[in-house]
Design a protein around this motif. Structure first.
Motif, PDB file in Angstrom:
ATOM      1  N   PRO A   1       0.827  -1.200   0.000  1.00 24.06           N
ATOM      2  CA  PRO A   1       0.000   0.000   0.000  1.00 24.06           C
ATOM      3  C   PRO A   1       0.863   1.252   0.000  1.00 24.06           C
ATOM      4  CG  PRO A   1      -0.306  -1.271   2.038  1.00 24.06           C
ATOM      5  CD  PRO A   1       0.672  -1.999   1.191  1.00 24.06           C
ATOM      6  N   ALA A   2       0.388   2.294  -0.662  1.00 26.89           N
ATOM      7  CA  ALA A   2       1.118   3.556  -0.736  1.00 26.89           C
ATOM      8  C   ALA A   2       0.121   4.706  -0.792  1.00 26.89           C
ATOM      9  CB  ALA A   2       2.018   3.589  -1.968  1.00 26.89           C
ATOM     10  N   ILE A   3       0.597   5.891  -0.487  1.00 26.78           N
ATOM     11  CA  ILE A   3      -0.187   7.114  -0.618  1.00 26.78           C
ATOM     12  C   ILE A   3       0.441   7.939  -1.736  1.00 26.78           C
ATOM     13  CG2 ILE A   3      -0.899   9.267   0.496  1.00 26.78           C
ATOM     14  CD1 ILE A   3      -2.287   6.808   1.655  1.00 26.78           C
ATOM     15  N   TYR A   4      -0.376   8.332  -2.695  1.00 29.34           N
ATOM     16  CA  TYR A   4       0.083   9.183  -3.791  1.00 29.34           C
ATOM     17  C   TYR A   4      -0.347  10.612  -3.475  1.00 29.34           C
ATOM     18  CZ  TYR A   4       0.383  11.327  -8.402  1.00 29.34           C
ATOM     19  OH  TYR A   4       0.691  12.155  -9.448  1.00 29.34           O
ATOM     20  N   LEU A   5       0.618  11.526  -3.462  1.00 32.73           N
ATOM     21  CA  LEU A   5       0.338  12.944  -3.246  1.00 32.73           C
ATOM     22  C   LEU A   5       0.672  13.727  -4.502  1.00 32.73           C
ATOM     23  CD1 LEU A   5       1.769  13.592   0.329  1.00 32.73           C
ATOM     24  CD2 LEU A   5      -0.626  13.557  -0.346  1.00 32.73           C
ATOM     25  N   LEU A   6      -0.261  14.572  -4.937  1.00 27.62           N
ATOM     26  CA  LEU A   6      -0.051  15.456  -6.075  1.00 27.62           C
ATOM     27  C   LEU A   6       0.182  16.857  -5.527  1.00 27.62           C
ATOM     28  CD1 LEU A   6      -0.109  15.877  -9.183  1.00 27.62           C
ATOM     29  CD2 LEU A   6      -2.531  16.435  -8.909  1.00 27.62           C
ATOM     30  N   PHE A   7       1.297  17.464  -5.903  1.00 25.92           N
ATOM     31  CA  PHE A   7       1.661  18.795  -5.433  1.00 25.92           C
ATOM     32  C   PHE A   7       1.599  19.806  -6.572  1.00 25.92           C
ATOM     33  CE2 PHE A   7       4.028  15.934  -2.604  1.00 25.92           C
ATOM     34  CZ  PHE A   7       3.669  16.429  -1.377  1.00 25.92           C
ATOM     35  N   TRP A   8       1.175  21.022  -6.248  1.00 17.59           N
ATOM     36  CA  TRP A   8       1.165  22.153  -7.170  1.00 17.59           C
ATOM     37  C   TRP A   8       2.123  23.204  -6.628  1.00 17.59           C
ATOM     38  CZ3 TRP A   8      -1.094  26.937  -5.481  1.00 17.59           C
ATOM     39  CH2 TRP A   8      -1.023  27.951  -6.432  1.00 17.59           C
ATOM     40  N   ARG A   9       2.969  23.739  -7.495  1.00 18.79           N
ATOM     41  CA  ARG A   9       3.914  24.768  -7.057  1.00 18.79           C
ATOM     42  C   ARG A   9       3.163  26.076  -6.858  1.00 18.79           C
ATOM     43  NH1 ARG A   9       9.665  26.798  -9.532  1.00 18.79           N
ATOM     44  NH2 ARG A   9      10.053  28.273  -7.849  1.00 18.79           N
ATOM     45  N   ALA A  10       3.109  26.513  -5.604  1.00 21.52           N
ATOM     46  CA  ALA A  10       2.369  27.732  -5.257  1.00 21.52           C
ATOM     47  C   ALA A  10       3.196  28.955  -5.622  1.00 21.52           C
ATOM     48  CB  ALA A  10       2.057  27.732  -3.761  1.00 21.52           C
ATOM     49  N   LYS A  11       2.630  29.793  -6.475  1.00 24.38           N
ATOM     50  CA  LYS A  11       3.295  31.035  -6.875  1.00 24.38           C
ATOM     51  C   LYS A  11       2.324  32.190  -6.674  1.00 24.38           C
ATOM     52  CE  LYS A  11       6.711  29.759 -10.328  1.00 24.38           C
ATOM     53  NZ  LYS A  11       7.133  29.971 -11.707  1.00 24.38           N
ATOM     54  N   GLU A  12       2.869  33.315  -6.247  1.00 18.25           N
ATOM     55  CA  GLU A  12       2.073  34.521  -6.046  1.00 18.25           C
ATOM     56  C   GLU A  12       1.374  34.912  -7.342  1.00 18.25           C
ATOM     57  OE1 GLU A  12       0.560  37.339  -3.579  1.00 18.25           O
ATOM     58  OE2 GLU A  12       2.128  35.963  -2.947  1.00 18.25           O
ATOM     59  N   GLY A  13       0.064  35.134  -7.265  1.00 20.39           N
ATOM     60  CA  GLY A  13      -0.690  35.600  -8.424  1.00 20.39           C
ATOM     61  C   GLY A  13      -1.191  34.509  -9.359  1.00 20.39           C
ATOM     62  N   GLU A  14      -0.857  33.245  -9.093  1.00 20.13           N
ATOM     63  CA  GLU A  14      -1.346  32.151  -9.943  1.00 20.13           C
ATOM     64  C   GLU A  14      -2.499  31.442  -9.256  1.00 20.13           C
ATOM     65  OE1 GLU A  14       1.398  29.264 -11.394  1.00 20.13           O
ATOM     66  OE2 GLU A  14       2.515  30.698 -12.581  1.00 20.13           O
ATOM     67  N   ARG A  15      -3.481  31.057 -10.060  1.00 19.67           N
ATOM     68  CA  ARG A  15      -4.614  30.300  -9.524  1.00 19.67           C
ATOM     69  C   ARG A  15      -4.153  28.899  -9.162  1.00 19.67           C
ATOM     70  NH1 ARG A  15      -7.765  31.485 -14.654  1.00 19.67           N
ATOM     71  NH2 ARG A  15      -6.930  29.431 -14.927  1.00 19.67           N
ATOM     72  N   PRO A  16      -4.740  28.302  -8.118  1.00 19.37           N
ATOM     73  CA  PRO A  16      -4.392  26.922  -7.751  1.00 19.37           C
ATOM     74  C   PRO A  16      -4.609  25.961  -8.908  1.00 19.37           C
ATOM     75  CG  PRO A  16      -5.679  27.945  -6.026  1.00 19.37           C
ATOM     76  CD  PRO A  16      -5.695  28.890  -7.197  1.00 19.37           C
TER      77      PRO A  16
END
Length: 94
Positions: A54-69
């Motif tokens: 078993p594993a947990i998959y995490l998806l990350f988004w690079r947070a930048k000022e002024g960009e929508r999630p």
């Protein structure tokens, strides 16, 4: 389900929406998705049969000022009980 919960607890993985900082680059990323998956590991040494854990998959988004999630660079990783890569590479900051 117990195995997946154990991975989250023991590895100190972030919840969806929490931000983490890369220890290597100092960049901030937000956990956008978390799901339960099965990860391949080394085949059984005696029989050669493939094995999965078993594993947990995490998806990350690079947070930048002024960009929508969700717009911009994204990356995902699998975490199992048998590795410590999250603690080596990330700090939870929020």
């Amino acid at each position: 389900m117990k195995d997946f919960d154990k991975i989250i607890r023991e590895k100190g993985l972030p919840e969806v929406g929490q931000e983490v900082r890369s220890k290597k680059y100092g960049t901030v990323w937000r956990a956008m998705e978390k799901k339960e998956v099965w990860a391949n590991i080394q085949p059984d040494p005696q029989t050669g049969e493939p094995r999965m854990v078993p594993a947990i998959y995490l998806l990350f988004w690079r947070a930048k000022e002024g960009e929508r999630p969700g717009v911009g660079k994204m990356m995902g990783y699998e975490y199992t009980l048998y590795d410590n890569t999250f603690a080596l590479n990330w700090d939870i900051i929020s």
